[in-house]
Structures are given as structure tokens and as C-alpha cells.
Design an enzyme around this catalytic site. Structure first.
Site, PDB file in Angstrom:
ATOM      1  N   SER A 116       4.589  19.808  -6.953  1.00 51.68           N
ATOM      2  CA  SER A 116       3.756  18.692  -7.385  1.00 51.68           C
ATOM      3  C   SER A 116       3.115  18.988  -8.748  1.00 51.68           C
ATOM      4  O   SER A 116       3.822  19.157  -9.735  1.00 51.68           O
ATOM      5  CB  SER A 116       2.701  18.388  -6.307  1.00 51.68           C
ATOM      6  OG  SER A 116       2.077  17.150  -6.536  1.00 51.68           O
ATOM      7  N   GLU A 212      11.103  13.981  -8.178  1.00 53.89           N
ATOM      8  CA  GLU A 212      10.391  13.349  -7.060  1.00 53.89           C
ATOM      9  C   GLU A 212       8.995  12.990  -7.540  1.00 53.89           C
ATOM     10  O   GLU A 212       8.589  13.362  -8.644  1.00 53.89           O
ATOM     11  CB  GLU A 212      10.336  14.289  -5.857  1.00 53.89           C
ATOM     12  CG  GLU A 212       9.604  15.598  -6.097  1.00 53.89           C
ATOM     13  CD  GLU A 212       8.152  15.582  -5.634  1.00 53.89           C
ATOM     14  OE1 GLU A 212       7.779  14.721  -4.823  1.00 53.89           O
ATOM     15  OE2 GLU A 212       7.381  16.432  -6.098  1.00 53.89           O
ATOM     16  N   HIS A 277       7.385  15.601  -1.667  1.00 58.01           N
ATOM     17  CA  HIS A 277       6.257  15.235  -0.815  1.00 58.01           C
ATOM     18  C   HIS A 277       6.756  14.534   0.453  1.00 58.01           C
ATOM     19  O   HIS A 277       6.438  13.374   0.707  1.00 58.01           O
ATOM     20  CB  HIS A 277       5.302  14.321  -1.574  1.00 58.01           C
ATOM     21  CG  HIS A 277       4.617  14.964  -2.737  1.00 58.01           C
ATOM     22  ND1 HIS A 277       5.253  15.205  -3.937  1.00 58.01           N
ATOM     23  CD2 HIS A 277       3.347  15.401  -2.892  1.00 58.01           C
ATOM     24  CE1 HIS A 277       4.396  15.767  -4.786  1.00 58.01           C
ATOM     25  NE2 HIS A 277       3.238  15.897  -4.172  1.00 58.01           N
TER      26      HIS A 277
END
Length: 307
Positions: A116, A212, A277
């Protein structure tokens, strides 16, 4: 784009530092994550400021200087074999320029794991240290402490990486074909906002790009992809593998955006490769040559992620 240096795999007793370069950490999850690592016969410890909170900016785990110091101290400690982020959130962009990259390079290679917001650090580790890094579940993340698939795949990557050289998609091909290149990528928003900043690659030419994101509406995903297209960052990319798009709206609304922005590039694009995620997120290495086969939905590494 060339293969990067692969750190050594972990063995029982390896010392693991948990750091928080981004957002604040939930103590209960941190303790659960440390317990899990101990159950893998590792020797984990939390860096001094992992549970800190910034006095004025509540979305940060301590001050920029404290978060940077924790990461650098852990990396430069010769007794530490791996550095794992506690969580994502936001804040890595604020510390990456505070790190002494010459000192970190001199400390030698070791395992770095984060995802992330840590995309910023993955890019910096590639540019400044020339090092393969792992994009996967973090020590105080829900997936890490509660999901067996995520735990098992990460553990295999750390201890027996030759057993997890192929990742298989749960979806279909957004665009068909086969391509080879060096893996890179992470969170789309961080890659887009990192363009043109220090410690970030000027482009993805020759790479297999893994993308992502989380919490971005379809128009925001469009905006970030368009930014990468307009800047030329995607010029020459060999292939693209898409992970999860949690909280980015219904996938039937997001898929046309991905198809519109990426489907016409004339290269293979795989959907739903299972990283990011999502529940049971797989761990993927950045910096390793691999083959992407959109027709079979597979990403196969030429060599294990770790030596």
C-alpha cells in the site's frame, strides 16, 4: 530493466524488525502479528516509535523524523535480517527523503516487506539499493493476523520461496498475450503521485507492472492511469497484472475504466491476480524477472523471490 539483488531467505531464529513508516498502528493487531512471527520461529521486535501518534496529524505514526529513524536504525542494525512494515495508510512519502540511503546501502541486503503506502519505499529500495522487495501482508494488518491463505503464502515466500514461484489469477484476461519483464509496481495512487520525485524510477519500460489500489472511485483510478499514460511512465511496459481494487466501487463499474485505459496498449493484461488489499492477499516480489501469461492467468518467476 534488469533483475535486482535478491536478499537471503529467512531461517528459524532470524531477527525481524517491525517499523511504522506510515499510519498509526493498532496495538492489539501489532501484538497479534508479533505473536504470529514468533510462531514461525522468528525473533521479532517492534521499533521504538511503532505505537506513536503524531501530536497534530493523527493519520501519522509519530513524527517524520521518528518514523524515518526507526526504519533506518532497523535496516542498519547488523543483527536484523528483515524489516517488515506494521501497516500502510499514509506517510512514507514524508520520510523517504529523510533516510540516509548511502548508510542503508552499506548495511547490505536484507528482506523488506510492506504494501500500500509502502509503494514509495519499494521504489526507493529499487532505485537506491537495487534490491528485490516483497509486496504483501504487513505485521499489524488484518489479513496478516487472521487470514490463513495470506499467512501461508507469505511464510512460504520468506522460508521456501521456490515453492511459490507461480501466481494464478482468479479472473480473466483483460487483454490477451504473453510477456516477460522485471516485476515492479504497487499502489496505483502512490505510483502516480510519485512520478518525478527523487528515488522513483522514470518509467516502467521493460517491466511487468503489478497494480492495485484501495478506496479510489473509478474516476480517480482513471485519473491516476491517465497521469501515468500522459507522462510516458507506461511507455514500453511489457505487461500488466492487476490485483485487488477494494472499496473502489463495484467491479463492473471499474472494469470498463481499466479496459479503456489499459486494454488498448497492445500488451497482455491479467485481472485479479490476488495481491493487494484483498482477503488472502498473496505476496509478490518486485525486481525479479517473470513471465506473464494472460491467457492462463499466471505470473511465473524465473527465480525465487529470495536466495
Amino acid at each position: 530493466m534488469k533483475d535486482l539483488l535478491r536478499p537471503s531467505r529467512l531461517t528459524p531464529g532470524a531477527r525481524v524488525a517491525v517499523v511504522a513508516p506510515s499510519g498509526p498502528v493498532v496495538e492489539e493487531r501489532l501484538q497479534a502479528g508479533l505473536d504470529l512471527l514468533r510462531g514461525w520461529d522468528l525473533d521479532p521486535f517492534a521499533a521504538p516509535h511503532v505505537l506513536d501518534r503524531h501530536g497534530e496529524l493523527g493519520y501519522l505514526a509519530g513524527t517524520d523524523a521518528e518514523r524515518a529513524a526507526d526504519l533506518q536504525r532497523a535496516w542498519c542494525d547488523p543483527s536484523v535480517d528483515a524489516v517488515i512494515c506494521a501497516r500502510g495508510g499514509y506517510g512514507a512519502q514524508r520520510v523517504v527523503d529523510l533516510l540516509d540511503w548511502d548508510a542503508m546501502r552499506a548495511a547490505g541486503p536484507k528482506v523488506f516487506l510492506g504494501f500500500s503506502d509502502s509503494t514509495t519505499l519499494h521504489e526507493a529500495f529499487a532505485v537506491r539499493l537495487g534490491l528485490v522487495t516483497l509486496y504483501g501482508p504487513v505485521a499489524a494488518g488484518i489479513d496478516f493476523v487472521k487470514n490463513a491463505r495470506a499467512q501461508e503464502h507469505l511464510r512460504a515466500t520468506l522460508f521456501a520461496p521456490e515453492t511459490v514461484r507461480t501466481l494464478t489469477s482468479d479472473g480473466t484476461a483483460l487483454a490477451p498475450g504473453r510477456a516477460r519483464g522485471v516485476t515492479l509496481g504497487g499502489c496505483l495512487a502512490l505510483l502516480a503521485t510519485g512520478y518525478g520525485t527523487p528515488h522513483t524510477r522514470p518509467g516502467a519500460r521493460g517491466g511487468l507492472l503489478l497494480l492495485e489500489d484501495v478506496g479510489e472511485r473509478p474516476y480517480a483510478v482513471d485519473r491516476a492511469l491517465t497521469q501515468l499514460l500522459r507522462t510516458g511512465w507506461l511507455d514500453g511496459v511489457a505487461g500488466i497484472a492487476l490485483g485487488s481494487w477494494a472499496q473502489c466501487g463495484p467491479y463492473e463499474e471499474l472494469r470498463p475504466v481499466l479496459a479503456d485505459r489499459l486494454g488498448g496498449l497492445g500488451l497482455p493484461v491479467v485481472e485479479e491476480l490476488g495481491f493487494g488489499h484483498c482477503d488472502g492477499a498473496l505476496t509478490v516480489p518486485f525486481g525479479v524477472t517473470a513471465e506473464l501469461d494472460a491467457d492462463t492467468g499466471t505470473l511465473t518467476l524465473d527465480a525465487p523471490a529470495l536466495r
